[in-house]
Design a protein around this motif. Structure first.
Motif, PDB file in Angstrom:
ATOM      1  N   ILE A 116      69.320  37.218  28.500  1.00 18.79           N
ATOM      2  CA  ILE A 116      70.162  36.914  27.336  1.00 18.79           C
ATOM      3  C   ILE A 116      69.264  37.017  26.185  1.00 18.79           C
ATOM      4  O   ILE A 116      69.830  37.953  25.139  1.00 18.79           O
ATOM      5  N   ARG A 122      69.665  42.579  28.307  1.00 21.25           N
ATOM      6  CA  ARG A 122      71.038  42.274  28.012  1.00 21.25           C
ATOM      7  C   ARG A 122      72.100  43.165  28.394  1.00 21.25           C
ATOM      8  O   ARG A 122      73.190  42.906  28.833  1.00 21.25           O
ATOM      9  N   LEU A 125      73.980  42.622  31.503  1.00 27.71           N
ATOM     10  CA  LEU A 125      75.031  41.773  31.669  1.00 27.71           C
ATOM     11  C   LEU A 125      76.409  41.977  30.817  1.00 27.71           C
ATOM     12  O   LEU A 125      76.915  41.733  29.995  1.00 27.71           O
ATOM     13  N   TRP A 127      80.691  42.277  31.371  1.00 28.19           N
ATOM     14  CA  TRP A 127      81.544  41.031  31.495  1.00 28.19           C
ATOM     15  C   TRP A 127      81.770  40.590  32.908  1.00 28.19           C
ATOM     16  O   TRP A 127      81.974  39.583  33.360  1.00 28.19           O
ATOM     17  N   ARG A 130      78.685  38.659  33.782  1.00 27.04           N
ATOM     18  CA  ARG A 130      78.719  37.564  33.072  1.00 27.04           C
ATOM     19  C   ARG A 130      79.798  36.425  33.824  1.00 27.04           C
ATOM     20  O   ARG A 130      79.271  35.214  33.870  1.00 27.04           O
TER      21      ARG A 130
END
Length: 187
Positions: A116, A122, A125, A127, A130
């Motif tokens: 994060i 990041r 990550l 969708w 996530r």
């Protein structure tokens, strides 16, 4: 048992999970700084490898923390009793002399907070990942709260306590603050 910890009798039923200090020292290269994965209020975590090539993570609780005794006992007595793909697996413990060690499966992608708050990581990550992470955390919590034979409330769920395996599947970790509730208890 080789060591004493206040109410060690409650750990006796998990004695089959006990490792000797020598094998943990060997696996972690005597807790070398090169194997240190991180440090928290409880102490340090080290990466290790057993002679059978199994990778492990060893949580070494601080020797001077009274809270550490409570957290150690919590993790051994609670975590040893449940298994779910979204919970980090406790392999065992070592209670020898003044050493309190918890031995877990090694989860290679570190914790969610590393993804994060790192601009480069990041980008991994998207969708879909996530969603998979959120869904997995939810499944782990559902197991703890409803589906397990024990009702456990984590009480310290945050991004640093969500580990990600090689397939980015989440595993809830660090049950030192967790509490066991009666099945009919609502508060």
């Amino acid at each position: 048992m080789k060591g004493k910890l206040g109410e060690a009798d409650e750990i006796l039923d998990t004695e089959a999970l006990q490792f000797d200090l020598g094998s943990i020292r060997t696996a972690t290269n005597n807790f070398s700084e090169a194997n240190k994965l991180g440090r928290g209020g409880f102490g340090a975590v080290y990466r290790g490898r057993f002679l059978n090539q199994e990778d492990i993570a060893v949580k070494r609780l601080s020797k001077d923390s009274a809270q550490g005794d409570i957290e150690f006992k919590n993790e051994v007595t609670l975590v040893a009793k449940f298994q779910h793909r979204n919970l980090v697996r406790l392999l065992g413990f070592c209670l020898e002399g003044n050493e309190r060690l918890l031995i877990y499966e090694f989860v290679p992608n570190a914790s969610l907070d590393h993804f994060i708050f790192d601009p480069t990581r990041r980008t991994h990550l998207d969708w879909d990942s996530r969603y998979k992470i959120i869904f997995g955390i939810g499944r782990g919590l559902l197991y703890l709260h409803e589906d397990s034979h024990l009702k456990i409330i984590h009480r310290d769920l945050n991004a640093s306590n969500i580990l990600l395996d090689v397939e980015m599947q989440p595993k809830i970790a660090d049950f030192g603050m967790a509490r066991l509730f009666d099945l009919d208890q609502t508060r």
